[in-house]
Write an enzyme that holds these catalytic residues in place. Structure first.
Site, PDB file in Angstrom:
ATOM      1  N   GLY A  73       0.816  -1.206   0.000  1.00  0.00           N
ATOM      2  CA  GLY A  73       0.000   0.000   0.000  1.00  0.00           C
ATOM      3  C   GLY A  73       0.842   1.244   0.000  1.00  0.00           C
ATOM      4  O   GLY A  73       2.040   1.188   0.258  1.00  0.00           O
ATOM      5  N   THR A  85       0.040   4.549   5.219  1.00  0.00           N
ATOM      6  CA  THR A  85      -1.310   4.026   5.395  1.00  0.00           C
ATOM      7  C   THR A  85      -1.422   3.110   6.595  1.00  0.00           C
ATOM      8  O   THR A  85      -2.511   2.635   6.904  1.00  0.00           O
ATOM      9  CB  THR A  85      -1.765   3.258   4.140  1.00  0.00           C
ATOM     10  N   LYS A 122       0.992   0.353   7.393  1.00  0.00           N
ATOM     11  CA  LYS A 122       1.503  -1.008   7.228  1.00  0.00           C
ATOM     12  C   LYS A 122       2.356  -1.426   8.425  1.00  0.00           C
ATOM     13  O   LYS A 122       2.155  -2.495   9.009  1.00  0.00           O
ATOM     14  CB  LYS A 122       2.313  -1.124   5.923  1.00  0.00           C
ATOM     15  N   GLU A 153      -6.807  33.160  -9.360  1.00  0.00           N
ATOM     16  CA  GLU A 153      -7.527  32.330  -8.391  1.00  0.00           C
ATOM     17  C   GLU A 153      -9.034  32.589  -8.452  1.00  0.00           C
ATOM     18  O   GLU A 153      -9.839  31.655  -8.347  1.00  0.00           O
ATOM     19  CB  GLU A 153      -7.008  32.564  -6.974  1.00  0.00           C
TER      20      GLU A 153
HETATM   21  P1  ADP Z   1       3.401   2.798   6.515  1.00  0.00           P
HETATM   22  O1  ADP Z   1       4.216   1.752   7.186  1.00  0.00           O
HETATM   23  O2  ADP Z   1       2.247   2.269   5.751  1.00  0.00           O
HETATM   24  O3  ADP Z   1       4.200   3.769   5.704  1.00  0.00           O
HETATM   25  P2  ADP Z   1       3.021   3.628   9.206  1.00  0.00           P
HETATM   26  O4  ADP Z   1       2.419   2.425   9.814  1.00  0.00           O
HETATM   27  O5  ADP Z   1       4.481   3.796   9.421  1.00  0.00           O
HETATM   28  O6  ADP Z   1       2.708   3.679   7.664  1.00  0.00           O
HETATM   29  O7  ADP Z   1       2.227   4.907   9.705  1.00  0.00           O
HETATM   30  C1  ADP Z   1       2.867   6.013  10.290  1.00  0.00           C
HETATM   31  C2  ADP Z   1       2.003   6.613  11.373  1.00  0.00           C
HETATM   32  O8  ADP Z   1       0.813   7.155  10.822  1.00  0.00           O
HETATM   33  C3  ADP Z   1       1.552   5.599  12.380  1.00  0.00           C
HETATM   34  O9  ADP Z   1       2.486   5.455  13.379  1.00  0.00           O
HETATM   35  C4  ADP Z   1       0.253   6.200  12.881  1.00  0.00           C
HETATM   36  O10 ADP Z   1       0.502   7.193  13.844  1.00  0.00           O
HETATM   37  C5  ADP Z   1      -0.297   6.859  11.657  1.00  0.00           C
HETATM   38  N1  ADP Z   1      -1.195   5.967  10.915  1.00  0.00           N
HETATM   39  C6  ADP Z   1      -1.001   5.479   9.670  1.00  0.00           C
HETATM   40  N2  ADP Z   1      -2.013   4.699   9.287  1.00  0.00           N
HETATM   41  C7  ADP Z   1      -2.887   4.662  10.309  1.00  0.00           C
HETATM   42  C8  ADP Z   1      -4.142   4.016  10.511  1.00  0.00           C
HETATM   43  N3  ADP Z   1      -4.701   3.241   9.571  1.00  0.00           N
HETATM   44  N4  ADP Z   1      -4.772   4.209  11.701  1.00  0.00           N
HETATM   45  C9  ADP Z   1      -4.217   4.993  12.642  1.00  0.00           C
HETATM   46  N5  ADP Z   1      -3.045   5.626  12.517  1.00  0.00           N
HETATM   47  C10 ADP Z   1      -2.371   5.484  11.360  1.00  0.00           C
HETATM   48 ZN    ZN Z   2      -4.312  27.766 -10.989  1.00  0.00          ZN
END
Ligand code: ADP
Ligand code: ZN
Ligand code: MG
Length: 590
Positions: A175, A179, A181, A399
């Site tokens: 993903g 998001t 992961k 704008e």
């Molecule tokens: P990825 O690994 O997909 O890049 P992360 O798990 O590292 O994303 O997400 C970074 C931070 O963003 C998490 O520590 C959390 O604080 C927030 N976050 C991201 N996705 C979610 C979610 N689905 N629900 C709640 N918090 C989220």
């Molecule tokens: Zn414009």
């Protein structure tokens, strides 16, 4: 491979940027410190030279939650994740970065911190100590459901073994960045109450041949001793890229050895030992197909950006512990943040809280969220940047042009705010459009409406000044992309008909050509149709603005005075826009 450009920056400036929370990630290189700003500040990349104590610096970085990248091979370009990544720094990693720096500064002086070269420096969280559960992850219900099963394998392994079922070994989380992961992987460990051994793909790839492979071996050996447990490999793409079959530079050999070792390890145990490997990537298309064969990462779980309901739930998670004013409506915030990933939403809440604190408020108000939203979207407010009066006027007409044209268009993004306050880098002014719902499907008339709205800014400049500035280039790019998609993907052109010329690639997949093989005549026709729809949209935008010339003038004058137009005042202006006769037929038929 992406080429990355770093600009030089003074150490004092770097420190200043850290202190104003602009810095996303820092990488210690042998000869310099590289860092990257947060998306809200344009993701810009800089390098600087250490001028002071490394310990002080690391403390500073930690206290501002700056991500410290592990020392990386020049070959890997680890993705800089969008959004805030609060990486938990283990001591091991700090020492690693420290030793790395010293090793090179002393040019072989050798300080022997006793790090076994091939030892995996995995971060280990024991017995669900990740402290994270499914309740912390929101808006990704399907992914959670699929992973719930993995939790069950880990906690009730006996049930499956008795019946003779084979427990899967590898789960691949796919993903876009931010998001959740990594968060999900930790939550699986937390839910199952098992140890979580975590390493990032880029940490495997070392300068010395064989080190990566032996780290993989070490990691799996440790995991087997601690079973049941989870191995988490973040940024799998850093090691898992398709094997090239002998590139010109030997550096690839190292990565391939690491990958081969990973494949061997995964084949060498069966899931019934209670080790489950979870990996994450936002570039699944680059992975070596061997990784997805049965018995390896044969399960894929899509972790996508949240829809509106999902965004509400994620906001709920992140406002826990934040005192909110009574006027705060998470639904409204969610509606305005279409396209945000979880990390962006976390960032938004944090920015809003900072804003409230800066204003010495006890609670975070809706106004703070609105301001934070703009920051996250458009970067820091930079009132100090000076435009010449003519530039300011041009931006204002531009704008207002977008807004007036947009007011007549169906369904799509209504303009809810116009601003000519320069913000961050790039966009001089901007119009904020509020999508009412998440749109995956645009109707034909909405598509035309969007095209005209995009071209409205440029059309206003044309009418008022008789020429256009360079400020409209981004609009034109967007309009062209949209028109091209309309013709090639959605089949919206009279002559070409409903044929998809583009294969529908998931949005986050980059690279690779998606265009179907087409004859040159068809290519010419596509170009013609794209040009035709843009010309028509431009004509319509011009016509609307000519018809509303007086309103264009008066609204611009107001905007020049107030710098921002929104709420009732903007609404009042927009309800006065008159539609040309042709509009309805054009929207319907082109
Ligand atoms: P990825 O690994 O997909 O890049 P992360 O798990 O590292 O994303 O997400 C970074 C931070 O963003 C998490 O520590 C959390 O604080 C927030 N976050 C991201 N996705 C979610 C979610 N689905 N629900 C709640 N918090 C989220
Ligand atoms: Zn414009
Ligand atoms: Mg991650």
């Amino acid at each position: 491979m992406r080429t990355e450009t770093y600009s030089r920056s003074a150490y004092s400036k770097f420190i200043e940027q850290v202190k104003s929370s602009q810095v996303q990630r820092v990488t210690f290189k042998p000869d310099r410190i590289e860092y990257c700003l947060k998306p809200a500040f344009g993701n810009q990349q800089y390098y600087t030279q250490l001028d002071g104590s490394i310990e002080d610096l690391t403390h500073l970085l930690q206290s501002y939650g700056v991500e410290i990248a592990p020392p990386e091979n020049t070959q890997t370009n680890a993705e800089t994740n969008a959004g805030i990544l609060s990486l938990i720094l283990s001591l091991g990693m700090l020492v690693g970065a420290f030793a790395w720096l010293l090793k090179f500064n002393n040019a072989g002086g050798g300080i022997g911190l006793g790090m076994g070269m091939g030892k995996s420096n995995a971060r280990i969280y024991n017995q669900g100590k990740t402290g994270i559960t499914f309740a912390d992850v929101a808006g990704v219900d399907e992914a959670k459901q699929e992973l719930q099963e993995v939790v069950d394998f880990l906690t009730n392994g006996e049930k499956y073994r008795k019946i003779g079922a084979k427990i899967p070994k590898g789960v691949l989380l796919v993903g876009p960045p931010g998001t959740g992961k990594t968060l999900l992987a930790k939550a699986v460990a937390g839910e199952a109450g098992v140890p979580f051994l975590s390493m990032s793909g880029s940490e495997f790839v070392e300068l010395y041949v064989g080190v990566g492979a032996s780290r993989v071996r070490d990691l799996f050996n440790r995991a087997k001793r601690q079973a049941p447990c989870i191995i988490f490999i973040d940024e799998l793409d850093a090691i898992g890229k398709t094997r090239s079959g002998g590139g010109p530079n030997g550096g690839n050999d190292e990565r391939e050895q690491t990958l081969n070792q990973l494949l061997t390890e995964m084949d060498g145990f069966n899931g019934n030992e209670g080790v489950i490997v979870i990996a994450a990537t936002n570039r699944p298309e680059t992975l070596d197909p061997a990784l997805r064969r049965p018995g390896r990462f044969d399960r894929q779980v899509l972790v996508d950006r949240p829809d509106k309901i999902g965004r509400i739930d994620i906001l709920k998670v992140h406002v826990q512990g934040v005192s909110l004013g009574e006027d705060v409506d998470l639904k409204v915030i969610a509606a305005k943040s279409a396209g945000f990933a979880g990390a962006d939403l976390a960032n938004l809440v944090n920015e809003a809280a900072l804003m409230a604190a800066r204003n010495n408020r006890q609670a975070v108000l809706m106004a703070d969220f609105n301001e934070a939203m703009e920051r996250v979207i458009a970067g820091l407010e930079k009132r100090s940047r000076i435009l010449t009066p003519l530039e300011r006027q041009t931006v204002a007409y531009h704008e207002v042009g977008h807004a007036l044209v947009g007011a007549l268009m169906p369904g799509n993004s209504k303009v809810s705010k116009i601003s000519i306050m320069p913000r961050g880098l790039g966009a001089l002014g901007y119009t904020l459009q509020t999508p009412e719902t998440d749109r995956f499907l645009l109707l034909e008339d909405e598509l035309r409406g969007q095209l005209a709205t995009l071209l409205g800014g440029r059309a206003a400049e044309e009418i008022v000044f008789g020429k256009v500035s360079t400020g409209a280039s981004d609009d034109i790019q967007k309009a062209t992309d949209l028109a091209e998609r309309a013709v090639t993907q959605y089949g919206m052109s009279a002559t070409l008909g409903p044929i998809a010329f583009e294969k529908n690639a998931a949005q986050f997949l980059e690279g690779g050509s998606t265009r179907r093989a087409i004859s040159s005549e068809v290519a010419v026709e596509i170009d013609r149709q794209v040009k035709l729809s843009i010309d028509q949209a431009r004509e319509m935008a011009l016509e609307i603005l000519r018809l509303n010339r007086g309103l264009l003038e008066s609204a611009t004058q107001v905007l020049l005075k107030t710098e921002v137009l929104e709420g009732k005042i903007l609404e009042e202006i927009l309800t006065q826009v008159q539609a040309p006769e042709k509009l309805t037929t054009w929207l319907a038929n082109g």
